[in-house]
Design an enzyme around this catalytic site. Structure first.
Site, PDB file in Angstrom:
ATOM      1  CD  GLN A 129      48.098  42.614  42.503  1.00  0.00           C
ATOM      2  OE1 GLN A 129      46.874  41.323  42.501  1.00  0.00           O
ATOM      3  NE2 GLN A 129      47.552  43.152  41.643  1.00  0.00           N
ATOM      4  CG  ASP A 166      50.584  48.205  47.778  1.00  0.00           C
ATOM      5  OD1 ASP A 166      49.339  47.660  47.615  1.00  0.00           O
ATOM      6  OD2 ASP A 166      51.150  48.014  46.772  1.00  0.00           O
ATOM      7  CB  CYS A 183      54.533  48.519  38.048  1.00  0.00           C
ATOM      8  SG  CYS A 183      53.712  48.616  36.547  1.00  0.00           S
ATOM      9  CE  LYS A 194      45.715  46.538  41.174  1.00  0.00           C
ATOM     10  NZ  LYS A 194      46.614  46.208  40.150  1.00  0.00           N
ATOM     11  CG  HIS A 235      52.829  48.406  41.698  1.00  0.00           C
ATOM     12  ND1 HIS A 235      52.915  49.668  41.673  1.00  0.00           N
ATOM     13  CD2 HIS A 235      52.343  47.736  40.978  1.00  0.00           C
ATOM     14  CE1 HIS A 235      52.468  49.515  40.658  1.00  0.00           C
ATOM     15  NE2 HIS A 235      52.227  48.419  40.160  1.00  0.00           N
TER      16      HIS A 235
HETATM   17  N1  PMP Z   1      50.291  48.030  44.834  1.00  0.00           N
HETATM   18  C1  PMP Z   1      50.507  47.130  44.503  1.00  0.00           C
HETATM   19  C2  PMP Z   1      50.398  46.125  44.785  1.00  0.00           C
HETATM   20  C3  PMP Z   1      49.539  46.800  42.477  1.00  0.00           C
HETATM   21  O1  PMP Z   1      49.190  45.662  41.975  1.00  0.00           O
HETATM   22  C4  PMP Z   1      48.921  47.443  41.915  1.00  0.00           C
HETATM   23  C5  PMP Z   1      48.479  48.342  40.675  1.00  0.00           C
HETATM   24  N2  PMP Z   1      48.492  47.165  39.713  1.00  0.00           N
HETATM   25  C6  PMP Z   1      49.652  48.862  42.894  1.00  0.00           C
HETATM   26  C7  PMP Z   1      50.049  48.886  43.745  1.00  0.00           C
HETATM   27  C8  PMP Z   1      48.774  50.251  42.186  1.00  0.00           C
HETATM   28  O2  PMP Z   1      47.568  50.390  42.106  1.00  0.00           O
HETATM   29  P1  PMP Z   1      46.711  51.795  41.367  1.00  0.00           P
HETATM   30  O3  PMP Z   1      47.504  51.683  40.177  1.00  0.00           O
HETATM   31  O4  PMP Z   1      45.075  51.421  41.656  1.00  0.00           O
HETATM   32  O5  PMP Z   1      47.298  53.155  42.480  1.00  0.00           O
END
Ligand code: PMP
Length: 404
Positions: free
Chosen positions: A201, A198, A362, A224, A121
């Site tokens: 997910q 991270d 993203c 999430k 991401h």
């Molecule tokens: N890493 C991953 C794999 C994600 O899916 C997301 C959220 N789409 C994020 C980071 C960022 O999370 P947040 O917007 O809650 O900070």
């Protein structure tokens, strides 16, 4: 076995309509829906406990502080951290990653190497690029293959005594691939590098054990996993958190302040400057309780059934291609219809009350790999049903007819 009909009653939003049709919510990888237990806990906090924490001698402040710290302990137990002060409340995954990246800016030097994966991401790419700019360290990338898996033999080749940090997601948000993080962590440690995972997910689907993983940092977002937005957690090994400098200065994170010198508070407060999202932090614990009451094994089994069912049904549509075909994946389906822009399909599905995500999610490097502008992503949670998947499949067929 999950009683999905009973579970659905916990989520008030699932009974609303969108464009005159029953809502089918398949954008769970962007954010999950909120059960009434969590909604109730937010109302309860503001109705009965609202006060600033860690500061007041008065009863409300002490009660709010107790609830906040109890939630930290719940998060500690859930992730199996050794100490509750290894859990730092953040505003979410992005905040946790930036906190660690900022800390390493005083540790890394020119010529050091940091490794990220091709499946990241943007929030797990951009902070490291900024870190490299500040420190003169170099960024290396573990490549991916057509199935959307990381190529581990290439990872082995990238590792060296110059590697100081390795970062990857536990599960890809764009494709659903579950990455072999046990291997990644072991190999990184063998060359003396630290690892940040991270888990944004992963946490809705599995219960990570940070001690068994021996991971140095693990980050996640409450929203999430049935919790509210604007709150998350960073787990860091005590020794690492003691070594990293504070991220932000302000109230709450100090031991003593004079104009000559300031000393910092102990963990976890050193990293928690300012008034935090108190209600969010407390209710994060409620969301974890809720997820555990459903049961992660049952969730994984049921979501896998949904994934298999949807994969088979969608693949029966001529010209439909699924991206991310690893055997190790969670309930995310990223797909396209030949010759049709994903955005157009997403708009038609919305008219039918079906919420999917369209675009690059993203994760532009993944889209570049496949040479596509984006995908249609349907991501399933334990409160989704096979009849909702049938509605999606019919919707995609209809979109294909209209747009071909
Ligand atoms: N890493 C991953 C794999 C994600 O899916 C997301 C959220 N789409 C994020 C980071 C960022 O999370 P947040 O917007 O809650 O900070």
């Amino acid at each position: 076995m999950l009683d999905v009909e009973a579970i659905r009653k916990d989520f008030p939003i699932l009974s609303r309509e969108v464009n005159g049709k029953p809502l089918v919510y398949f954008d769970n990888a962007a954010t999950s829906q909120t059960p009434q237990q969590v909604i109730h806990a937010i109302v309860d906090y503001y109705s009965n406990f609202n006060a600033n924490i860690h500061r007041g001698v008065h009863t409300l402040s002490q009660e709010a502080t107790d609830l906040y710290e109890q939630s930290r302990q719940k998060i500690q137990a859930h992730f199996n951290a050794k100490f509750s002060h290894e859990i730092i409340f953040t505003s979410g995954t992005t905040h946790g990653i930036n906190l660690v990246a900022n800390g390493f800016s005083s540790i890394l030097k020119t010529g050091d190497e940091i490794i990220v994966s091709a499946l990241e991401h943007h929030s797990n790419i951009v902070p490291w690029q900024m870190l490299c700019e500040h420190t003169g360290a170099n960024l290396k990338v573990i490549p991916m293959n057509d199935q959307g898996e990381l190529v581990m033999s290439e990872y082995d080749n990238l590792l060296s005594e110059n590697t100081k940090l390795v970062f990857t997601n536990h599960i890809s948000n764009a494709l659903g691939t579950i990455n072999p993080i046990e291997y990644i962590i072991k190999k990184a440690h063998a060359v003396g590098a630290a690892v940040l995972i991270d888990g944004a997910q992963a946490c809705p689907h599995i219960k990570p054990d940070v001690q068994a993983l021996d991971v140095d940092f693990y980050v996640a977002s409450a929203h999430k996993m049935c919790g509210p937005t604007g709150v998350g957690m960073l787990y860091g090994k005590e020794a690492w958190l003691n070594k990293l400098p504070p991220y932000q200065g302000g109230g709450e994170m100090i031991a003593e302040v004079t104009f000559e010198k300031t000393t910092y508070a102990d963990l976890p407060h050193k990293f928690e400057a300012g008034t935090p999202n108190i209600a969010g932090g407390i209710v994060f614990g409620t969301a974890i309780d809720y997820m555990n009451s459903i049961g992660f094994d049952a969730v994984a089994q049921y979501e896998n059934e949904l994934l298999e069912y949807a994969t088979e049904k969608l693949l029966s549509i001529d010209g439909l291609k699924i991206y991310g075909t690893s055997k190790h994946k969670t309930s995310v389906l990223s797909f396209n219809l030949e010759g049709i822009h994903p955005y157009d399909v997403g708009s038609i599905l919305d008219k039918l009350g079906i919420a999917v995500r369209t675009g690059h999610h993203c994760a532009q490097p993944i889209m570049d790999y496949y040479k596509i502008p984006g995908t249609i992503r349907a991501s399933f949670a334990f409160y989704n049903t096979k009849s909702e998947i049938d509605a999606l499949v019919e919707g995609v067929k209809k979109a294909k007819k209209m747009l071909s």
